[in-house]
Design an enzyme around this catalytic site. Structure first.
Site, PDB file in Angstrom:
ATOM      1  N   THR A 122       0.372  -1.213  -0.449  1.00  0.00           N
ATOM      2  CA  THR A 122      -0.012  -0.584  -0.008  1.00  0.00           C
ATOM      3  C   THR A 122       0.903   0.989   0.189  1.00  0.00           C
ATOM      4  O   THR A 122       1.997   1.431   0.799  1.00  0.00           O
ATOM      5  CB  THR A 122      -1.404  -0.016   1.354  1.00  0.00           C
ATOM      6  OG1 THR A 122      -1.365  -1.358   1.399  1.00  0.00           O
ATOM      7  CG2 THR A 122      -1.878   1.111   1.122  1.00  0.00           C
ATOM      8  N   HIS A 178      10.266   5.104  -2.905  1.00  0.00           N
ATOM      9  CA  HIS A 178       9.590   4.785  -4.210  1.00  0.00           C
ATOM     10  C   HIS A 178       8.757   6.263  -4.264  1.00  0.00           C
ATOM     11  O   HIS A 178       7.888   6.079  -3.736  1.00  0.00           O
ATOM     12  CB  HIS A 178       8.069   3.932  -3.605  1.00  0.00           C
ATOM     13  CG  HIS A 178       7.676   3.266  -4.590  1.00  0.00           C
ATOM     14  ND1 HIS A 178       7.709   3.131  -5.365  1.00  0.00           N
ATOM     15  CD2 HIS A 178       6.080   2.686  -4.668  1.00  0.00           C
ATOM     16  CE1 HIS A 178       7.065   2.347  -6.234  1.00  0.00           C
ATOM     17  NE2 HIS A 178       6.023   2.577  -5.876  1.00  0.00           N
TER      18      HIS A 178
END
Length: 364
Positions: A122, A178
């Site tokens: 997530t 990320h």
């Protein structure tokens, strides 16, 4: 579930979660529980996948459910729950809503599978992995985020398209956060052993690196109503396979740093060995550069030798070894063996003899 079989639970039956379950079913390595909060959603997808098993020849069992008790005693739990990005949103825009979701999911996962390893997918990935780690109370090596495998896969894909070569022949490593903070390592990128710098000019390579950073946003913009799911799902399963089969693969994963790379109390993408324990070890890497006496290259201030004659930063998979090189300020590397010297004069001849090897010293 089959008696004695391995078990992987996937939380969230959306596109990423369903892809995880689909790939797992085809790999035939574990029984699968697909869970979603919406009644019938996970059950319908699990039933659809069950009906393909006679064609694929898999003996895995797939269960769809809304009940966390079905996930009991999972070996690995992959968390994909949360809102996906929409056009114009950054990963960080999701943080408030998804923090609440990850907290709730992690509490229930731990209740039924206190010995599992958690893989978080997530977004925003680094933050959500940290939330799951804190809520679970698990050891740091048992909570891992999926990012670097996906980022590296995207980088390889863009390089493959640029060069028109098989993606399987490309090796690379992508570290960092990320998103905008990801760092594709150019000096560790090669095609069948040929350094990428010999195949793509620096300006074009920087453009490909930026496209890699924007890889998720590019897909969001194209889809308009969703985000990437095939590549993220497969990337999570590569991690799960290495853990389940104790493969000891070196993969870039979001992991908890405790001083490695000068970073502490933070989750971010680093190269790790993934085993049945989860993160077996964080691999510390320093890029390799050689600076002969007549170099025109700028030597980093903290790594200069006393008279600026020679400076080498070595490829090191050991924190103590890296610290030793930094203390002594100078090293020479031949055939991947490193010797450290404090007397620069004693290695002048060795450096001169090694000039032909300089290109090889920037290791893949």
């Amino acid at each position: 579930m089959s008696r004695g079989s391995r078990k992987i639970s996937v939380i969230g039956a959306g596109n990423v979660g369903a892809t995880c379950a689909f790939v797992l079913a085809n790999m035939k390595i574990a029984d699968i529980v697909l869970l979603d909060i919406y009644e019938g959603f996970a059950k319908g997808k699990a039933l659809d996948m069950t009906q393909m098993l006679s064609v694929t020849g898999s003996s895995s069992r797939i269960i769809g459910t809304t009940d966390y008790s079905e996930t009991k005693d999972s070996d690995i739990v992959i968390i994909t729950s949360g809102l996906a990005r929409k056009p114009g949103m950054s990963r960080d825009d999701l943080i408030n809503t998804n923090t609440k979701i990850i907290k709730d999911v992690t509490e229930k996962v731990v209740q039924y599978s206190p010995n599992c390893i958690i893989i978080v997918v997530t977004n925003p990935l680094d933050a959500m992995t940290y939330v799951s780690y804190k809520v679970s109370g698990f050891p740091k090596e048992k909570v891992i985020g999926m990012a670097g495998v996906l980022d590296a896969s995207r980088f390889k894909a863009f390089l493959s398209l640029e060069l028109d070569v098989a993606v399987s022949k490309i090796d690379t490593l992508v570290l960092g956060g990320h998103g905008d903070d990801m760092v594709p390592l150019k000096n560790y990128t090669s095609v069948s052993g040929v350094p990428i710098s010999q195949l793509i000019n620096s300006k074009r390579l920087e453009e490909i690196i930026q496209r890699t950073r924007d890889g998720g946003a590019e897909i969001v913009k194209l889809l308009k109503t969703g985000s990437a799911f095939y590549a993220p799902g497969v990337s999570a399963i590569e991690m799960a396979e290495s853990i389940l089969k104790n493969q000891n693969k070196i993969l870039p994963c979001c992991t908890y740093a405790e001083g490695q790379y000068g970073i502490a109390d933070q989750f971010l993408g680093l190269p790790v060995i993934l085993s049945s324990k989860g993160v077996e070890k964080i691999i510390e890497i320093a890029e390799v550069y050689v600076y002969p006496r007549d170099t025109d290259q700028k030597i980093p201030e903290d790594l200069k030798s006393p008279d600026n004659k020679v400076c080498v930063i070595g490829l090191v998979a050991d924190a103590e070894r890296l610290a030793d090189i930094r203390r002594n300020r100078v090293a020479i590397m031949n055939d991947r063996k490193t010797s450290t010297y404090t007397d620069l004069n004693s290695i002048t001849e060795e450096v001169e003899d090694s000039k032909k090897l300089f290109k090889k010293l920037i290791l893949k």
